[in-house]
Enzyme design. Structure first.
Site, PDB file in Angstrom:
ATOM      1  N   HIS A 126     -31.228  32.039 -60.792  1.00 27.85           N
ATOM      2  CA  HIS A 126     -32.657  31.764 -60.990  1.00 27.85           C
ATOM      3  C   HIS A 126     -33.295  31.024 -59.803  1.00 27.85           C
ATOM      4  CE1 HIS A 126     -32.608  33.266 -65.014  1.00 27.85           C
ATOM      5  NE2 HIS A 126     -31.828  32.319 -65.491  1.00 27.85           N
ATOM      6  N   ASP A 162     -25.737  38.615 -66.795  1.00 29.48           N
ATOM      7  CA  ASP A 162     -26.246  37.456 -67.532  1.00 29.48           C
ATOM      8  C   ASP A 162     -27.380  37.915 -68.454  1.00 29.48           C
ATOM      9  OD1 ASP A 162     -26.247  34.150 -66.964  1.00 29.48           O
ATOM     10  OD2 ASP A 162     -28.106  34.929 -67.811  1.00 29.48           O
ATOM     11  N   HIS A 164     -30.079  36.492 -69.023  1.00 32.27           N
ATOM     12  CA  HIS A 164     -31.367  36.173 -68.414  1.00 32.27           C
ATOM     13  C   HIS A 164     -31.476  36.856 -67.051  1.00 32.27           C
ATOM     14  CE1 HIS A 164     -30.413  32.689 -71.088  1.00 32.27           C
ATOM     15  NE2 HIS A 164     -31.630  32.977 -71.515  1.00 32.27           N
TER      16      HIS A 164
END
Length: 309
Positions: A126, A162, A164
């Site tokens: 991220h 993942d 996300h």
């Protein structure tokens, strides 16, 4: 050749506080699972700290300067965003995570390991070029890909399972046609990116969003019909995996219902791609996974498959 396990005790010292899901207990659970007798053949290596130059290769100078200046007091925590928190040990842990990713690349490209699993924290997918977010400080997968280029490679792929979407990795890759990013992830879900129409400069970004409550069938279909064919078409010289295990049905942070066996299945499928295109060279980086039992079992299944046992 053996499979390398790359980690470092400094990664336990990143402490975002009680009740934070990205806790040191995550790494303890993974490493405890990898102490079973079947994992004794792993080549255990210490993750070095990444040099500043590697950080600046994917992050802005201003951001790197700000991160390197982080010096919380022993009992202090600094919020970098709503859920990304730095403690006194965070910078050192983040440097080990980025450096461990680089060491994994060295392992497979120098030929002293066939694959590498980098069990470090904080995670990285991220982290954007100029900001920390989603528990992540440095873009470990992008740093690893950039480091592979110092070995003479040009075409490098990151695949991300993942739950996300890896907005940071995508942002670092989307304008370079020789870098490829593919992701399955819940959508809608944090961080709100990862739509199918996000394609990159040369179709080098491929997203397969999954509806909430999707399970094994939808997860496997996304990889079989969309992501693996695109990865095959790209034909990478090195495959890097952002290995988040939070799509597991037991995980509390999303609503995808993947089974432990699905991670082993996908790992084997990705290894087949690596065998076809890049001499079997795979570097896997630990990302998410927040139910400790599911994380430990899934990481063990992943590494067992990397070891071909």
């Amino acid at each position: 050749m053996p499979v390398a396990l790359i980690t470092h005790p400094d990664c336990f010292d990143h402490d975002p506080g009680p009740y934070h899901p990205e806790s040191p207990a995550r790494l303890r659970a993974v490493l405890a699972a990898l102490e079973l007798p079947e994992f004794q053949p792993l080549l255990r290596e210490a993750a070095p700290e990444a040099p500043e130059s590697a950080l600046r290769g994917v992050h802005s100078d201003e951001y790197v300067d700000a991160m390197l200046a982080l010096k919380p007091e022993p009992d202090e925590r600094i919020h970098l965003d709503a859920d990304t928190i730095a403690s006194a040990g965070t910078l050192r842990a983040a440097l080990r995570s980025a450096g461990g990713a680089m060491r994994g690349v060295d392992a497979v490209l120098e030929g002293w390991a066939r694959c590498a699993f980098v069990a470090t924290r904080p995670p990285g997918h991220h982290a954007e070029p100029a900001r920390a977010m989603g528990f992540c400080l440095f873009g470990n997968a992008a740093i690893a890909a950039n480091h592979a280029r110092s070995h003479g490679l040009r075409r490098i792929a990151v695949v991300d399972f993942d739950v996300h979407h890896g907005n940071g990795t995508q942002a670092m890759f989307e304008n370079d046609p020789d870098l490829f990013y593919a992701s399955s992830h819940q959508f809608p879900c944090y961080p709100g990116t990862g739509r199918p129409d996000e394609r990159g400069i040369a179709g080098n970004v491929v997203n397969a969003p999954l509806d909430p409550e999707s399970g094994s069938a939808e997860f496997r279909a996304a990889w079989q019909t969309i992501l693996i064919p695109a990865l095959d078409a790209f034909a990478p010289e090195l495959l890097i995996i952002s290995a988040g295990f939070d799509a597991h049905k037991a995980d509390p942070l999303a609503q995808i219902h993947v089974e432990t066996d699905d991670f082993a299945w996908l790992t084997a499928a990705l290894m087949d791609v690596a065998d076809r295109h890049c001499g079997g060279r795979v570097v896997s980086l630990l990302e998410g996974g927040y139910d400790l039992d599911a994380l430990a079992a899934s990481a063990a299944a992943h590494v067992r498959t990397l070891m071909r046992i």
